[in-house]
Design a protein around this motif. Structure first.
Motif, short mmCIF file in Angstrom:
data_model
loop_
_atom_site.label_atom_id
_atom_site.label_comp_id
_atom_site.label_asym_id
_atom_site.label_seq_id
_atom_site.Cartn_x
_atom_site.Cartn_y
_atom_site.Cartn_z
N UNK A 304 3.18 5.85 -7.80
CA UNK A 304 3.12 7.27 -7.43
C UNK A 304 2.72 7.24 -5.74
N UNK A 305 3.66 7.98 -5.00
CA UNK A 305 3.69 7.83 -3.46
C UNK A 305 3.32 9.19 -2.82
N UNK A 306 2.41 9.60 -2.18
CA UNK A 306 2.37 10.61 -1.34
C UNK A 306 3.20 10.79 -0.27
N UNK A 326 3.87 14.46 -4.43
CA UNK A 326 3.77 13.20 -4.68
C UNK A 326 5.08 12.84 -5.54
N UNK A 327 5.56 11.57 -5.20
CA UNK A 327 6.90 11.36 -5.75
C UNK A 327 6.41 10.13 -6.86
N UNK A 331 10.12 3.35 -3.93
CA UNK A 331 10.68 1.99 -3.56
C UNK A 331 11.07 2.13 -1.97
N UNK A 332 10.11 1.85 -1.27
CA UNK A 332 10.39 1.96 0.51
C UNK A 332 11.37 1.03 1.11
N UNK A 333 12.39 1.69 1.56
CA UNK A 333 13.41 0.86 2.52
C UNK A 333 13.22 0.70 3.79
N UNK A 341 13.82 6.69 -5.04
CA UNK A 341 12.50 7.17 -6.20
C UNK A 341 13.39 8.38 -6.88
N UNK A 342 12.36 8.68 -7.94
CA UNK A 342 12.89 9.70 -8.68
C UNK A 342 12.91 11.09 -7.99
#
Length: 410
Positions: A304-306, A326-327, A331-333, A341-342
Motif C-alpha cells: 500500500x503506497x500513499x 492509497x494505491x 512498484x516504484x520505477x 501499480x493497480x
C-alpha cells in the motif's frame, strides 16, 4: 757531553718526534724502530673505532631510516611504519599510541636490519616510537620519535548498494556513494574490485565526485554472485581526505525478469530468463503526462503506497490534481513517482484501451497482484512507443539507457 749521555738524549728526541707525528695524523707508528716501546696499538685490533683515524675505519657508521619521520603530522594510517638500519641491526622496537595503547605488532627481517609494522594505525592518534640500534661493534643506541596520523575530520568512507547478502534483480546497477569527493577517480577504480561468478566485465559511470554506478554490458546473468571488494583504507581521495575502511559486499542475482510495456498494444509482456510467462493489459500516462520510455529498474515495492499530487508539483485547482490516496501493489520505477501499480477503480474500464494515468503503468487488480508477487527490486521494466524521452539515469536506475560504448566516459 759524554757519548752515553748523548745517545740517551737522541732516544728521547726520537720518541718525541714519533708522538708528534701521531698527533699530526701521520703514520710514524708504522715505521717506528723496534726500540720504540711500547708500540701504538693497531686499529685492526680495536674494532670499536668508527671514526677516521690512522687507517680506514673497521666499523662503518649506522645509517638509519625511519618511517614516518620524526614529528610527522597527518600520516596516512595505511602507511606501514618501519625502522631500517644499514650497517647495523634493530631491536626492542615499541610503537604505540601516546595514550598507552597496545603496541603495534611488527616483524623483523631475517638479518635483523629492518622492523616493519603489521597492524594498521589508528586515525587521529599520536604515536611514539622507541627502538634500539646496534652497530657492528655491538654498541647500542636508543632512539625515540613521535608522529601523528590523519585527523578524524579528514577520514572518508563509502556506502554500497545492493547490501551485503541481498538478492536483487538482474538489472540492478551497483551504486557507491562516497562520504567525500573523489578527485583521483582512476586510483579509486583500482582500489575497488567488482567480480561476478558469470565473469561479466563491468564499467564505471561517475555521476559526481561522490556517486558512481557500476554495471555490466548486459543484465547480470541469472543466478550469478557479485562481489564488490573495497580496499579504501589509506586511499587518498584528494583534498587531504583519506579512506578509513575496507569492506566486502556480496549479493546474489535472481532470474532475469523483464517486463516489456508497449503503448501501441497497451500490453505488458513479462519474461523470466527469456521465456514469456505473463501478458496483461495496461494503461499508461495520458498526453500531458507521458510515461517515460526505455529501461527502468524496480527501486522498491509497497503493498500500500500513499500518493500525493503535490509530489509531482500539482496543487488543488490545477488540472490533473487529485486528493491524497492509497494505491495497491506499488512498484516504484523513478524517484519522481512513476510506478507500476493497480489502477484506480475509476480507470479499470480504460485498462488496455486508453491512457489515463499521470505517467504510471496501471494494471487490473489480479495482474497487479501477480506483478507485485513475482517481480522483485532490481528487475527491469522496459516501456516502448510513448513518445517521451527515456528515464534519466539518476531518476532511478536508468543506467541501461546509456549505450555501453558511452557508459564509462567521465
Amino acid at each position: 757531553m759524554t757519548e752515553v749521555h748523548k745517545r740517551k738524549t737522541m732516544k728521547i728526541l726520537g720518541v718525541v718526534a714519533i708522538c708528534a707525528a701521531v698527533a699530526a695524523g701521520g703514520i710514524g707508528v708504522a715505521t717506528a724502530p723496534s726500540w720504540a716501546e711500547p708500540a701504538f696499538q693497531s686499529e685492526s685490533s680495536a674494532p670499536v673505532r668508527n671514526e677516521p683515524g690512522l687507517a680506514s675505519p673497521v666499523v662503518k657508521a649506522v645509517e638509519l631510516g625511519v618511517t614516518p619521520t620524526d614529528r610527522a603530522a597527518g600520516v596516512n594510517p595505511a602507511v606501514a611504519p618501519s625502522v631500517k638500519a644499514v650497517n647495523g641491526t634493530v631491536k626492542d622496537v615499541v610503537l604505540a599510541t601516546a595514550d598507552g595503547g597496545e603496541p603495534v605488532k611488527g616483524t623483523l627481517s631475517p638479518d635483523g636490519s629492518t622492523w616493519t609494522a603489521l597492524d594498521p594505525l589508528e586515525f587521529n592518534a599520536a604515536y611514539e616510537y622507541a627502538f634500539t640500534i646496534v652497530d657492528q661493534a655491538g654498541r647500542e643506541t636508543k632512539k625515540n620519535q613521535t608522529f601523528t596520523t590523519v585527523a578524524t575530520a579528514n577520514e572518508a568512507d563509502a556506502a554500497v548498494y545492493p547490501q551485503n547478502g541481498s538478492t536483487v534483480g538482474s538489472g540492478q546497477p551497483i551504486e557507491i556513494v562516497f562520504s567525500e569527493p573523489v578527485l583521483n577517480k582512476e586510483a579509486m577504480e583500482k582500489a575497488v574490485t567488482v567480480t561476478s561468478s558469470s565473469g561479466q566485465a563491468v564499467a564505471w559511470r561517475w555521476y559526481s565526485d561522490q556517486r558512481v554506478r557500476i554495471r555490466p554490458e548486459a543484465f547480470w546473468a541469472s543466478g550469478s554472485q557479485v562481489t564488490v571488494d573495497l580496499k579504501l583504507f589509506g586511499v587518498d581521495f584528494g583534498n587531504k581526505m583519506v579512506g578509513n575502511m575496507d569492506a566486502k559486499v556480496s549479493f546474489k542475482v535472481g532470474p532475469q525478469r523483464v517486463a516489456i510495456v508497449d503503448d501501441v498494444t497497451k500490453t505488458m509482456k513479462v519474461y523470466f530468463d527469456g521465456q514469456l510467462v505473463k501478458t496483461a493489459p495496461v494503461t499508461l500516462g495520458d498526453a500531458e503526462w507521458l510515461s517515460p520510455t526505455g529501461y527502468a529498474v524496480i527501486m522498491e515495492q509497497e503493498r500500500h503506497s500513499k500518493f500525493n499530487a503535490g509530489s509531482i508539483g500539482l496543487k488543488p485547482g490545477d488540472k490533473g490534481y487529485y486528493p491524497p490516496l492509497t494505491v495497491e501493489y506499488a512498484n516504484r520505477l523513478t524517484s519522481s513517482g512513476v510506478y507500476v501499480h493497480q489502477a484506480l477503480e475509476s480507470a479499470w474500464s480504460s485498462v488496455g484501451k486508453v491512457n489515463v494515468s499521470h505517467g504510471c503503468v496501471g494494471l487490473l487488480p489480479a495482474d497487479a497482484a501477480w506483478f507485485f508477487n513475482n517481480m522483485k527490486t532490481g528487475d527491469v521494466v522496459q516501456t516502448l512507443n510513448t513518445g517521451a524521452p527515456p528515464v534519466e539515469p539518476l531518476e532511478g536506475y536508468g543506467d541501461w539507457n546509456i549505450p555501453w560504448a558511452q557508459y564509462a566516459k567521465r
